[in-house]
Design a protein around this motif. Structure first.
Motif, PDB file in Angstrom:
ATOM      1  N   MET A   1       0.849  -1.197   0.000  1.00 44.37           N
ATOM      2  CA  MET A   1       0.000   0.000   0.000  1.00 44.37           C
ATOM      3  C   MET A   1       0.887   1.251   0.000  1.00 44.37           C
ATOM      4  SD  MET A   1      -3.023   1.025   2.657  1.00 44.37           S
ATOM      5  CE  MET A   1      -2.045   1.609   4.016  1.00 44.37           C
ATOM      6  N   SER A   2       0.620   2.155  -0.903  1.00 48.53           N
ATOM      7  CA  SER A   2       1.446   3.363  -0.945  1.00 48.53           C
ATOM      8  C   SER A   2       0.755   4.503  -0.192  1.00 48.53           C
ATOM      9  CB  SER A   2       1.743   3.762  -2.386  1.00 48.53           C
ATOM     10  OG  SER A   2       0.576   3.778  -3.144  1.00 48.53           O
ATOM     11  N   ILE A   3       1.533   5.101   0.664  1.00 53.98           N
ATOM     12  CA  ILE A   3       1.032   6.200   1.499  1.00 53.98           C
ATOM     13  C   ILE A   3       1.565   7.512   0.942  1.00 53.98           C
ATOM     14  CG2 ILE A   3       1.042   7.170   3.831  1.00 53.98           C
ATOM     15  CD1 ILE A   3       1.611   4.222   4.778  1.00 53.98           C
ATOM     16  N   GLU A   4       0.645   8.444   0.656  1.00 54.93           N
ATOM     17  CA  GLU A   4       1.042   9.749   0.114  1.00 54.93           C
ATOM     18  C   GLU A   4       1.790  10.562   1.166  1.00 54.93           C
ATOM     19  OE1 GLU A   4      -1.568  12.436  -2.072  1.00 54.93           O
ATOM     20  OE2 GLU A   4      -2.808  10.680  -2.550  1.00 54.93           O
ATOM     21  N   LEU A   5       2.775  11.324   0.707  1.00 53.07           N
ATOM     22  CA  LEU A   5       3.477  12.237   1.607  1.00 53.07           C
ATOM     23  C   LEU A   5       2.533  13.372   1.977  1.00 53.07           C
ATOM     24  CD1 LEU A   5       7.043  12.595   0.020  1.00 53.07           C
ATOM     25  CD2 LEU A   5       6.342  11.135   1.898  1.00 53.07           C
ATOM     26  N   THR A   6       2.588  13.795   3.227  1.00 46.22           N
ATOM     27  CA  THR A   6       1.765  14.923   3.669  1.00 46.22           C
ATOM     28  C   THR A   6       2.383  16.224   3.163  1.00 46.22           C
ATOM     29  OG1 THR A   6       3.012  15.265   5.707  1.00 46.22           O
ATOM     30  CG2 THR A   6       1.158  13.687   5.804  1.00 46.22           C
ATOM     31  N   THR A   7       1.625  17.297   3.254  1.00 51.42           N
ATOM     32  CA  THR A   7       2.127  18.622   2.859  1.00 51.42           C
ATOM     33  C   THR A   7       3.377  18.956   3.670  1.00 51.42           C
ATOM     34  OG1 THR A   7      -0.153  19.245   2.424  1.00 51.42           O
ATOM     35  CG2 THR A   7       1.434  21.028   2.523  1.00 51.42           C
ATOM     36  N   GLN A   8       3.365  18.626   4.973  1.00 51.12           N
ATOM     37  CA  GLN A   8       4.530  18.900   5.829  1.00 51.12           C
ATOM     38  C   GLN A   8       5.738  18.066   5.391  1.00 51.12           C
ATOM     39  OE1 GLN A   8       4.816  21.206   8.681  1.00 51.12           O
ATOM     40  NE2 GLN A   8       6.928  20.759   8.129  1.00 51.12           N
ATOM     41  N   ILE A  93       8.629  18.930  -7.137  1.00 54.26           N
ATOM     42  CA  ILE A  93       8.669  17.512  -6.772  1.00 54.26           C
ATOM     43  C   ILE A  93       7.627  16.775  -7.609  1.00 54.26           C
ATOM     44  CG2 ILE A  93       8.514  15.844  -4.880  1.00 54.26           C
ATOM     45  CD1 ILE A  93       8.916  18.224  -2.938  1.00 54.26           C
ATOM     46  N   ALA A  94       8.060  15.649  -8.200  1.00 52.49           N
ATOM     47  CA  ALA A  94       7.138  14.831  -8.998  1.00 52.49           C
ATOM     48  C   ALA A  94       7.431  13.354  -8.761  1.00 52.49           C
ATOM     49  CB  ALA A  94       7.299  15.160 -10.483  1.00 52.49           C
ATOM     50  N   ASN A  95       6.416  12.536  -8.928  1.00 47.61           N
ATOM     51  CA  ASN A  95       6.569  11.084  -8.850  1.00 47.61           C
ATOM     52  C   ASN A  95       7.448  10.667 -10.030  1.00 47.61           C
ATOM     53  OD1 ASN A  95       5.942   8.247  -9.524  1.00 47.61           O
ATOM     54  ND2 ASN A  95       4.463   8.412  -7.849  1.00 47.61           N
ATOM     55  N   ALA A  96       8.485   9.873  -9.780  1.00 49.74           N
ATOM     56  CA  ALA A  96       9.445   9.511 -10.832  1.00 49.74           C
ATOM     57  C   ALA A  96       8.829   8.634 -11.924  1.00 49.74           C
ATOM     58  CB  ALA A  96      10.648   8.811 -10.217  1.00 49.74           C
ATOM     59  N   LYS A  97       7.912   7.746 -11.552  1.00 54.49           N
ATOM     60  CA  LYS A  97       7.305   6.838 -12.537  1.00 54.49           C
ATOM     61  C   LYS A  97       6.246   7.531 -13.365  1.00 54.49           C
ATOM     62  CE  LYS A  97       7.688   2.549  -9.998  1.00 54.49           C
ATOM     63  NZ  LYS A  97       6.871   1.912  -8.979  1.00 54.49           N
ATOM     64  N   ASN A  98       5.456   8.369 -12.708  1.00 50.43           N
ATOM     65  CA  ASN A  98       4.335   9.037 -13.376  1.00 50.43           C
ATOM     66  C   ASN A  98       4.188  10.428 -12.763  1.00 50.43           C
ATOM     67  OD1 ASN A  98       1.888  10.010 -14.259  1.00 50.43           O
ATOM     68  ND2 ASN A  98       0.687   8.258 -13.559  1.00 50.43           N
ATOM     69  N   TYR A  99       4.575  11.446 -13.512  1.00 49.56           N
ATOM     70  CA  TYR A  99       4.552  12.826 -12.998  1.00 49.56           C
ATOM     71  C   TYR A  99       3.192  13.228 -12.448  1.00 49.56           C
ATOM     72  CZ  TYR A  99       9.136  13.875 -15.073  1.00 49.56           C
ATOM     73  OH  TYR A  99      10.460  13.904 -15.384  1.00 49.56           O
ATOM     74  N   GLU A 100       2.130  12.655 -13.013  1.00 50.82           N
ATOM     75  CA  GLU A 100       0.773  13.017 -12.604  1.00 50.82           C
ATOM     76  C   GLU A 100       0.370  12.346 -11.278  1.00 50.82           C
ATOM     77  OE1 GLU A 100      -0.941  15.218 -14.512  1.00 50.82           O
ATOM     78  OE2 GLU A 100       0.630  15.225 -16.026  1.00 50.82           O
ATOM     79  N   ALA A 101       1.050  11.273 -10.917  1.00 52.54           N
ATOM     80  CA  ALA A 101       0.696  10.507  -9.710  1.00 52.54           C
ATOM     81  C   ALA A 101       1.159  11.241  -8.446  1.00 52.54           C
ATOM     82  CB  ALA A 101       1.335   9.127  -9.775  1.00 52.54           C
ATOM     83  N   PRO A 102       0.509  10.944  -7.313  1.00 50.16           N
ATOM     84  CA  PRO A 102       0.939  11.574  -6.059  1.00 50.16           C
ATOM     85  C   PRO A 102       2.328  11.079  -5.633  1.00 50.16           C
ATOM     86  CG  PRO A 102      -0.935  10.077  -5.700  1.00 50.16           C
ATOM     87  CD  PRO A 102      -0.636  10.076  -7.164  1.00 50.16           C
ATOM     88  N   ILE A 103       2.973  11.838  -4.786  1.00 55.94           N
ATOM     89  CA  ILE A 103       4.285  11.447  -4.243  1.00 55.94           C
ATOM     90  C   ILE A 103       3.995  10.543  -3.046  1.00 55.94           C
ATOM     91  CG2 ILE A 103       6.529  12.279  -3.431  1.00 55.94           C
ATOM     92  CD1 ILE A 103       5.397  13.851  -6.039  1.00 55.94           C
ATOM     93  N   THR A 104       4.549   9.341  -3.074  1.00 57.16           N
ATOM     94  CA  THR A 104       4.283   8.411  -1.978  1.00 57.16           C
ATOM     95  C   THR A 104       5.580   8.010  -1.285  1.00 57.16           C
ATOM     96  OG1 THR A 104       4.380   6.518  -3.464  1.00 57.16           O
ATOM     97  CG2 THR A 104       2.202   7.475  -3.093  1.00 57.16           C
ATOM     98  N   LYS A 105       5.426   7.423  -0.097  1.00 60.60           N
ATOM     99  CA  LYS A 105       6.579   7.081   0.737  1.00 60.60           C
ATOM    100  C   LYS A 105       7.468   5.998   0.148  1.00 60.60           C
ATOM    101  CE  LYS A 105       4.651   8.824   4.921  1.00 60.60           C
ATOM    102  NZ  LYS A 105       4.444   8.789   6.315  1.00 60.60           N
ATOM    103  N   ASN A 106       6.902   5.076  -0.627  1.00 61.15           N
ATOM    104  CA  ASN A 106       7.703   3.943  -1.102  1.00 61.15           C
ATOM    105  C   ASN A 106       8.153   4.055  -2.546  1.00 61.15           C
ATOM    106  OD1 ASN A 106       7.267   2.826   1.434  1.00 61.15           O
ATOM    107  ND2 ASN A 106       5.393   1.828   0.776  1.00 61.15           N
ATOM    108  N   GLU A 107       7.922   5.203  -3.167  1.00 57.98           N
ATOM    109  CA  GLU A 107       8.301   5.356  -4.566  1.00 57.98           C
ATOM    110  C   GLU A 107       9.326   6.477  -4.738  1.00 57.98           C
ATOM    111  OE1 GLU A 107       4.632   4.123  -7.307  1.00 57.98           O
ATOM    112  OE2 GLU A 107       4.167   5.823  -6.016  1.00 57.98           O
ATOM    113  N   ASN A 108      10.069   6.372  -5.825  1.00 59.00           N
ATOM    114  CA  ASN A 108      11.050   7.409  -6.124  1.00 59.00           C
ATOM    115  C   ASN A 108      10.359   8.685  -6.588  1.00 59.00           C
ATOM    116  OD1 ASN A 108      13.199   5.738  -5.529  1.00 59.00           O
ATOM    117  ND2 ASN A 108      13.363   4.994  -7.624  1.00 59.00           N
TER     118      ASN A 108
END
Length: 119
Positions: A1-8, A93-108
Motif C-alpha cells: 500500500m502506498s502512502i502519500e506524503l503529507t504537505t509537511q 517535486i514529482a513522482n518519478a514513474k508518473n509525474y501526474e501521480a501523487p508522491i508516496t513514501k515507497n516510490e522514487n
C-alpha cells in the motif's frame, strides 16, 4: 500500500534540498523553521550579511520558479527592517514513474530545483 506524503513531509523534503544547497554555498544558519506557513524557513549569514530564504515545495505540473510576487515583496519589506536580503527557493517535486501521480513514501521522486532566486 502506498502512502502519500503529507504537505509537511513534502515541505521538509524541499527544506533538505535547499539546506544542502545553502551549506554548499557557504551560508551559516542562524535559524531554521520547518513549520508550514512560517516564513522565512532559513535565516542565514554569509559574508557578515543577513539572508532570509523562503522555501516552497511545488508539485508537478506547477513551475517551482514561479512565486507569489505580492507575498515575496511583503517578505522583502520585512527583511529590509533587518537589513537582510530576501530569496525564494522553489523545489519542484514529482513522482518519478508518473509525474501526474501523487508522491508516496515507497516510490522514487524527481526534484526540480535550480537554486535560490533573489527578490
Amino acid at each position: 500500500m502506498s502512502i502519500e506524503l503529507t504537505t509537511q513531509e513534502l515541505h521538509n523534503l524541499a527544506m533538505n534540498v535547499v539546506g544542502k544547497d545553502l551549506e554548499k554555498q557557504g551560508f551559516e544558519f542562524i535559524s531554521v523553521n520547518s513549520q508550514l506557513k512560517k516564513d522565512p524557513q532559513f535565516v542565514c549569514l554569509k559574508n557578515k550579511k543577513l539572508h532570509f530564504v523562503v522555501v516552497k515545495a511545488v508539485l508537478y505540473p506547477n513551475n517551482p520558479e514561479k512565486y507569489d510576487v505580492t507575498y515575496m515583496e511583503t517578505m522583502k519589506e520585512h527583511a529590509l527592517k533587518f537589513k537582510a536580503r530576501t530569496y525564494y527557493a522553489g523545489v519542484g517535486i514529482a513522482n518519478a514513474k508518473n509525474y501526474e501521480a501523487p508522491i508516496t513514501k515507497n516510490e522514487n521522486y524527481i526534484i526540480n530545483y535550480n537554486g535560490i532566486i533573489e527578490i
